[in-house]
Design an enzyme around this catalytic site. Structure first.
Site, mmCIF file in Angstrom:
data_model
loop_
_atom_site.group_PDB
_atom_site.id
_atom_site.type_symbol
_atom_site.label_atom_id
_atom_site.label_comp_id
_atom_site.label_asym_id
_atom_site.label_seq_id
_atom_site.Cartn_x
_atom_site.Cartn_y
_atom_site.Cartn_z
ATOM 1 N N LYS A 32 7.356 19.578 8.289
ATOM 2 C CA LYS A 32 7.141 18.499 9.266
ATOM 3 C C LYS A 32 7.795 17.203 8.817
ATOM 4 O O LYS A 32 8.515 16.555 9.573
ATOM 5 C CB LYS A 32 5.634 18.275 9.456
ATOM 6 N N ASN A 33 7.530 16.830 7.546
ATOM 7 C CA ASN A 33 7.976 15.516 7.101
ATOM 8 C C ASN A 33 9.467 15.460 6.791
ATOM 9 O O ASN A 33 10.005 14.389 6.511
ATOM 10 C CB ASN A 33 7.131 15.054 5.914
ATOM 11 N N ARG A 102 3.060 7.185 13.975
ATOM 12 C CA ARG A 102 3.608 5.994 13.325
ATOM 13 C C ARG A 102 4.939 6.271 12.640
ATOM 14 O O ARG A 102 5.708 5.344 12.373
ATOM 15 C CB ARG A 102 2.600 5.336 12.399
ATOM 16 N N ASP A 126 -3.846 3.253 10.456
ATOM 17 C CA ASP A 126 -4.374 4.456 11.086
ATOM 18 C C ASP A 126 -5.516 5.015 10.249
ATOM 19 O O ASP A 126 -6.074 4.299 9.414
ATOM 20 C CB ASP A 126 -3.262 5.489 11.323
ATOM 21 N N ASP A 315 -1.135 14.628 0.365
ATOM 22 C CA ASP A 315 -1.362 15.490 1.532
ATOM 23 C C ASP A 315 -1.944 16.853 1.166
ATOM 24 O O ASP A 315 -2.163 17.685 2.040
ATOM 25 C CB ASP A 315 -0.048 15.673 2.309
HETATM 26 N N1 EPU Z 1 3.509 1.259 1.876
HETATM 27 C C1 EPU Z 1 3.519 -0.118 1.840
HETATM 28 N N2 EPU Z 1 4.569 -0.769 2.402
HETATM 29 C C2 EPU Z 1 5.611 -0.105 2.997
HETATM 30 C C3 EPU Z 1 5.591 1.294 3.030
HETATM 31 C C4 EPU Z 1 4.516 1.956 2.462
HETATM 32 O O1 EPU Z 1 2.611 -0.736 1.323
HETATM 33 O O2 EPU Z 1 6.538 -0.761 3.496
HETATM 34 C C5 EPU Z 1 2.373 1.973 1.295
HETATM 35 C C6 EPU Z 1 1.583 2.737 2.362
HETATM 36 O O3 EPU Z 1 0.651 1.905 2.991
HETATM 37 C C7 EPU Z 1 0.944 3.841 1.571
HETATM 38 C C8 EPU Z 1 1.985 4.129 0.479
HETATM 39 O O4 EPU Z 1 2.836 2.991 0.430
HETATM 40 O O5 EPU Z 1 -0.212 3.379 0.983
HETATM 41 C C9 EPU Z 1 2.802 5.376 0.713
HETATM 42 O O6 EPU Z 1 3.488 5.282 1.915
HETATM 43 P P1 EPU Z 1 4.867 6.015 2.198
HETATM 44 O O7 EPU Z 1 5.780 5.031 2.853
HETATM 45 O O8 EPU Z 1 5.353 6.715 0.980
HETATM 46 O O9 EPU Z 1 4.404 7.110 3.262
HETATM 47 P P2 EPU Z 1 4.928 7.352 4.726
HETATM 48 O O10 EPU Z 1 6.401 7.403 4.759
HETATM 49 O O11 EPU Z 1 4.230 6.436 5.665
HETATM 50 C C10 EPU Z 1 4.993 9.951 4.391
HETATM 51 C C11 EPU Z 1 4.405 11.152 5.076
HETATM 52 C C12 EPU Z 1 2.921 11.235 4.828
HETATM 53 C C13 EPU Z 1 2.678 11.268 3.337
HETATM 54 C C14 EPU Z 1 3.362 10.066 2.642
HETATM 55 C C15 EPU Z 1 3.241 10.090 1.135
HETATM 56 C C16 EPU Z 1 5.815 11.439 6.995
HETATM 57 C C17 EPU Z 1 5.947 11.425 8.486
HETATM 58 N N3 EPU Z 1 4.651 11.082 6.510
HETATM 59 O O12 EPU Z 1 4.346 8.823 4.982
HETATM 60 O O13 EPU Z 1 2.490 12.459 5.410
HETATM 61 O O14 EPU Z 1 1.296 11.230 3.078
HETATM 62 O O15 EPU Z 1 4.761 10.049 2.998
HETATM 63 O O16 EPU Z 1 3.748 11.255 0.627
HETATM 64 O O17 EPU Z 1 6.749 11.773 6.289
HETATM 65 C C18 EPU Z 1 1.046 13.999 6.470
HETATM 66 O O18 EPU Z 1 2.023 14.769 6.560
HETATM 67 O O19 EPU Z 1 -0.131 14.381 6.731
HETATM 68 C C19 EPU Z 1 1.274 12.618 6.040
HETATM 69 C C20 EPU Z 1 0.379 11.652 6.201
#
Ligand code: EPU
Length: 428
Positions: A32-33, A102, A126, A315
């Protein structure tokens, strides 16, 4: 985009009768990701693109709507997604789409790169927490973009185009790395991303982009270098297997005291999770593209902390906690990624789990008996974890709000049933 299925997921429930030991094999689909970002990467090149091994999940359908909104046309058939990207894009993602998913924020970088302007609704927090996007914006600013927040929408402009720069990420954010990468591939000159996310999905995105004509090196390391190119072209790309789906079925085998083989996965993408399953007393066997888990009668206690890859995946945290809740001894689990990822523990406690939460630590005292009851799936992974807990619990566990599970798992109920789970999906 053509639908990936006909259902009214909001009203559906999953009903599990605990006690069956799962046996057999299950094959996982594409990640998915990875696929969500690879769909967005297609916007960088006009023409017809194809992704194979695409899971039929709700999030793919939602990202299809985001692409449709920009003017691209998506067709999903038999795990192949074909996307026709026009020369001119509508550079926006409205609130009704961003609210539903998101990850839509990831269109910001590529739309800026293609059109010099992008309007994307600001994604709020969220179920997992506040989830800011400051690092996405700081990285794109370094490349020359300017942003304003106008009535809840992030409006980005790069009237002079984007120019390569050195970006230091203070945390290896997956989304920020992707947004910067997707902007940098078409920028003028060289971009260096220090401390990028090293997840396998980032590496697969870089592979797809390089096949499209991009020049990216260092994906999967702590320094990525992107030399901007003038244009990209469409390609066919096979999405890497979903390590989180694979890990979820591995825990299903473990928690049910069964023996489950997961095919079409990359065991190296689950090194830390398999290590912890072995510590919990599971038999763990692996080949090039499969793993087999043999569940213990009672898992041992295990401590772990979630970290960016190659650490233990956040995850996979709820699924592992469900397993430890039925184990022997006391486990301490530390959640480092999300401030609200433990919200589901209230539901698990209703099933008899003995858990105390102290800030980002959960102390789990294993109990011999979990007890089925009605629970709500608060997010994708916690929803899956509650179903897994139901495999172990006495009696019936009824999981509502299953639309969360549909976001990330194709045919979750059918796959578990094929392994011998007593499980069904009911329309309320
Ligand atoms: N964060 C910040 N500032 C930013 C970006 C992130 O503070 O500008 C913080 C977030 O709030 C969070 C942490 O950094 O606390 C990690 O966020 P990250 O950006 O790494 O995650 P994401 O890109 O929003 C993706 C996956 C998530 C997975 C995370 C971590 C996708 C669509 N989503 O989210 O997947 O948990 O990486 O590995 O790729 C899931 O599949 O169930 C899921 C939630």
């Amino acid at each position: 985009m053509s639908s990936t299925g006909t259902y009214n997921p909001v009203m559906d429930q999953i009903v599990v009768t605990g006690g069956a030991r799962l046996e057999g094999s299950v094959s996982v689909l594409g990640a998915k990701n990875a696929v969500l970002k690879q769909m967005v990467a297609m916007l960088l090149a006009p023409g017809v693109h194809r992704l194979t091994n695409v899971p039929g999940i709700l999030d793919v359908e939602l990202m299809g709507k985001v692409l449709d909104h920009t003017g691209a046309q998506c067709e999903f058939y038999g795990h192949t997604l074909t996307v026709e990207v026009p020369d001119d894009l509508r550079p926006e993602a409205p609130l009704e789409l961003v609210r539903q998913m998101r990850a839509s924020i990831i269109v910001l970088g590529p739309l800026l790169a293609r059109t010099g302007i992008a309007s994307v609704a600001f994604p709020g927090g969220d179920d997992l927490g506040a989830r800011p996007i400051d690092m996405h914006l700081a990285g794109l600013r370094a490349l020359g973009a300017e942003f304003e927040l106008e009535h809840g929408t992030v409006v980005g402009r790069a009237p002079e185009g984007l120019t390569g720069a050195e970006v230091d990420l203070e945390f290896p954010s997956v989304g920020a790395t992707e947004n910067i990468l997707l902007a940098a591939v078409l920028a003028t000159g060289e971009t260096v991303i220090n401390n990028p996310a090293r997840e396998p999905e980032i590496q697969d995105l870089a592979r797809q982009l390089n096949a499209m004509g991009a020049d990216i090196s260092g994906a999967g390391t702590s320094r990525m270098v992107v030399s901007g190119v003038g244009e990209l072209h469409p390609v066919d790309h096979r999405v890497i297997p979903d390590r989180l789906e694979a890990g979820t079925y591995a825990v299903a085998g473990a928690i049910s005291r069964g023996r489950v083989r997961v095919d079409n996965c990359v065991p190296d993408h689950l090194r830390m999770e398999l290590k912890k399953l072995a510590e919990a007393g599971c038999g763990v066997d692996r080949g090039d593209d499969w793993i087999e888990i043999d569940g213990p009668e009672r898992p041992n206690s295990v401590d772990f902390a979630t970290l960016p890859f190659p650490g233990f995946a956040t995850d996979m945290q709820p699924q592992m906690v469900a397993l430890l809740a039925s184990g022997e001894g006391t486990s301490v689990v530390t959640e480092n990624l999300y401030d609200a990822r433990f919200r589901y523990l209230g539901e698990l406690m209703r099933m008899g789990a003995d858990v105390t939460i102290e800030w980002q630590h959960a102390v789990i005292r294993g109990t011999e008996r979990l007890s089925g009851c009605p629970v709500l799936a608060p997010d994708i992974r916690a929803g899956a974890a509650l179903v897994l807990a139901g495999l172990r619990a006495d009696g019936y566990t009824t999981v509502s709000d299953v639309q969360h599970i549909d976001r990330g798992y194709e045919g979750f109920v059918d796959r578990l049933a094929s392994l011998g789970a007593v499980i069904e999906r009911r329309s309320a």
